[in-house]
Design a protein around this motif. Structure first.
Motif, PDB file in Angstrom:
ATOM      1  N   ASP A 154       0.828  -1.199   0.000  1.00  0.00           N
ATOM      2  CA  ASP A 154       0.000   0.000   0.000  1.00  0.00           C
ATOM      3  C   ASP A 154       0.867   1.255   0.000  1.00  0.00           C
ATOM      4  N   VAL A 155       0.428   2.255  -0.768  1.00  0.00           N
ATOM      5  CA  VAL A 155       1.111   3.544  -0.834  1.00  0.00           C
ATOM      6  C   VAL A 155       0.099   4.628  -0.488  1.00  0.00           C
ATOM      7  N   THR A 156       0.426   5.472   0.483  1.00  0.00           N
ATOM      8  CA  THR A 156      -0.485   6.540   0.900  1.00  0.00           C
ATOM      9  C   THR A 156      -0.213   7.798   0.090  1.00  0.00           C
ATOM     10  N   LEU A 157      -1.254   8.286  -0.593  1.00  0.00           N
ATOM     11  CA  LEU A 157      -1.155   9.520  -1.358  1.00  0.00           C
ATOM     12  C   LEU A 157      -2.142  10.538  -0.796  1.00  0.00           C
ATOM     13  N   THR A 158      -1.808  11.820  -0.943  1.00  0.00           N
ATOM     14  CA  THR A 158      -2.780  12.857  -0.617  1.00  0.00           C
ATOM     15  C   THR A 158      -3.874  12.846  -1.691  1.00  0.00           C
ATOM     16  N   ALA A 159      -4.960  13.554  -1.416  1.00  0.00           N
ATOM     17  CA  ALA A 159      -6.064  13.600  -2.373  1.00  0.00           C
ATOM     18  C   ALA A 159      -5.602  14.116  -3.728  1.00  0.00           C
ATOM     19  N   LYS A 160      -4.785  15.163  -3.731  1.00  0.00           N
ATOM     20  CA  LYS A 160      -4.338  15.729  -4.997  1.00  0.00           C
ATOM     21  C   LYS A 160      -3.347  14.814  -5.699  1.00  0.00           C
ATOM     22  N   GLU A 161      -2.466  14.166  -4.946  1.00  0.00           N
ATOM     23  CA  GLU A 161      -1.527  13.229  -5.559  1.00  0.00           C
ATOM     24  C   GLU A 161      -2.281  12.078  -6.215  1.00  0.00           C
ATOM     25  N   ASP A 198       4.928  20.669 -10.558  1.00  0.00           N
ATOM     26  CA  ASP A 198       6.252  20.074 -10.423  1.00  0.00           C
ATOM     27  C   ASP A 198       6.453  19.458  -9.043  1.00  0.00           C
ATOM     28  N   VAL A 199       5.975  20.141  -8.017  1.00  0.00           N
ATOM     29  CA  VAL A 199       6.109  19.627  -6.651  1.00  0.00           C
ATOM     30  C   VAL A 199       5.350  18.321  -6.491  1.00  0.00           C
ATOM     31  N   HIS A 200       4.115  18.268  -7.003  1.00  0.00           N
ATOM     32  CA  HIS A 200       3.306  17.054  -6.879  1.00  0.00           C
ATOM     33  C   HIS A 200       3.887  15.906  -7.707  1.00  0.00           C
ATOM     34  N   VAL A 201       4.438  16.208  -8.876  1.00  0.00           N
ATOM     35  CA  VAL A 201       5.080  15.179  -9.689  1.00  0.00           C
ATOM     36  C   VAL A 201       6.289  14.611  -8.947  1.00  0.00           C
ATOM     37  N   ARG A 202       7.076  15.475  -8.339  1.00  0.00           N
ATOM     38  CA  ARG A 202       8.247  15.000  -7.606  1.00  0.00           C
ATOM     39  C   ARG A 202       7.840  14.081  -6.458  1.00  0.00           C
ATOM     40  N   LEU A 204       5.129  12.223  -6.306  1.00  0.00           N
ATOM     41  CA  LEU A 204       4.694  10.946  -6.878  1.00  0.00           C
ATOM     42  C   LEU A 204       5.895  10.077  -7.236  1.00  0.00           C
ATOM     43  N   ARG A 205       6.918  10.675  -7.813  1.00  0.00           N
ATOM     44  CA  ARG A 205       8.117   9.914  -8.177  1.00  0.00           C
ATOM     45  C   ARG A 205       8.796   9.330  -6.934  1.00  0.00           C
ATOM     46  N   GLU A 206       8.779  10.085  -5.828  1.00  0.00           N
ATOM     47  CA  GLU A 206       9.393   9.593  -4.594  1.00  0.00           C
ATOM     48  C   GLU A 206       8.613   8.402  -4.028  1.00  0.00           C
ATOM     49  N   LYS A 207       7.291   8.462  -4.098  1.00  0.00           N
ATOM     50  CA  LYS A 207       6.460   7.416  -3.511  1.00  0.00           C
ATOM     51  C   LYS A 207       6.313   6.205  -4.432  1.00  0.00           C
ATOM     52  N   LEU A 208       6.421   6.420  -5.741  1.00  0.00           N
ATOM     53  CA  LEU A 208       6.233   5.344  -6.714  1.00  0.00           C
ATOM     54  C   LEU A 208       7.458   5.324  -7.638  1.00  0.00           C
ATOM     55  N   PRO A 209       8.492   4.589  -7.275  1.00  0.00           N
ATOM     56  CA  PRO A 209       9.791   4.665  -7.970  1.00  0.00           C
ATOM     57  C   PRO A 209       9.731   4.435  -9.476  1.00  0.00           C
ATOM     58  N   GLY A 214       9.279   6.356 -15.737  1.00  0.00           N
ATOM     59  CA  GLY A 214       8.055   6.289 -16.529  1.00  0.00           C
ATOM     60  C   GLY A 214       7.396   7.631 -16.769  1.00  0.00           C
ATOM     61  N   LEU A 215       7.544   8.570 -15.827  1.00  0.00           N
ATOM     62  CA  LEU A 215       6.936   9.888 -15.974  1.00  0.00           C
ATOM     63  C   LEU A 215       8.034  10.862 -16.377  1.00  0.00           C
ATOM     64  N   VAL A 216       8.093  11.150 -17.666  1.00  0.00           N
ATOM     65  CA  VAL A 216       9.202  11.953 -18.183  1.00  0.00           C
ATOM     66  C   VAL A 216       8.804  13.420 -18.271  1.00  0.00           C
ATOM     67  N   THR A 217       9.798  14.267 -18.087  1.00  0.00           N
ATOM     68  CA  THR A 217       9.595  15.706 -18.186  1.00  0.00           C
ATOM     69  C   THR A 217       9.789  16.159 -19.621  1.00  0.00           C
TER      70      THR A 217
END
Length: 232
Positions: A154-161, A198-202, A204-209, A214-217
């Protein structure tokens, strides 16, 4: 039942103004005047959304936000942060510690109500008709129950994430501009600028390696979730 909003603000005039507008909009608002009082109230009964001032006595808003996000029972609580500080660095700090949205004083009470509605609408999608489970490599997203796992954990995300991840999965393979993400995920033109994406993408990348690759800039434009997912 109307949504319960906890307003954490030590200025009684601002707190009264905010709660009056929220009550008029049909919400049930409660007030706390310090970070310590807010944490006690949240532990007693979890609200549906938190309007959190940055500068608070005893425990400041940033620490309250950190404690909420660090507790599994409260980690997904939607948070709108208020502050008298309008500098970009302060906005980024608020988003970094887990705030879903940010509003600098002085602000329009009607805008705050609109943002509360937008955030609640997205955070409460679990009440909507069931949607299919989304998968991306080791990531599994249960849209009905707002659950996310990676490699079975399980991975906990905020509502916006969560909503950003869901949107990316639904539009995999497409190049998505920051402005489009702000409009479709946040629900309005976010006045704080595209840095919030950008903050939310970062995060997500930290929580889901897998999203590190996979998520390219897309330089000076936005992001693309590659399809198929990168090999493990």
């Amino acid at each position: 039942m109307p949504a319960r909003i906890l307003v954490v603000e030590d200025d009684p005039d601002i707190a009264e103004l905010v709660t009056r507008y929220l009550d008029k909009a049909g919400f049930v608002s409660e007030r706390a005047a310090s970070g310590r009082e807010a944490l006690t109230a949240i532990a007693g009964r979890l609200p549906d959304l938190l309007v959190l001032d940055l500068m608070l006595p005893h425990v400041d808003g940033l620490e309250v936000c950190r404690l909420i996000r660090g507790n599994h029972a409260t980690a997904a609580l939607p948070i709108i942060m208020l502050t008298a500080r309008a500098e970009e660095s302060e906005r980024i700090v608020g988003l970094e510690v887990g705030a879903d949205d940010y509003l600098a004083k002085p602000f329009s009470p009607n805008e705050l109500v609109a943002r509360v509605r937008a955030l609640l609408r997205r955070a409460q999608r679990a009440a909507d008709p069931p949607a299919k489970t989304l998968a991306y490599g080791p990531i599994a997203v249960d849209a009905e129950r707002h659950l996310v796992s990676s490699d079975g954990r399980d991975v906990t995300l905020t509502a916006k994430e969560f909503l950003l991840l869901e949107y990316l999965l639904q539009h995999r393979g497409r190049v998505l501009s920051r402005d489009l993400l702000l409009t479709d995920v946040w629900g309005y033109r976010y006045t704080g600028g595209t840095r919030t994406v950008d903050v939310h993408v970062r995060r997500l990348r930290e929580k889901l390696p897998i999203l590190t690759e996979g998520l390219v800039t897309v330089k000076q434009f936005g992001y693309k979730l590659v399809d198929p997912p990168p090999a493990p």
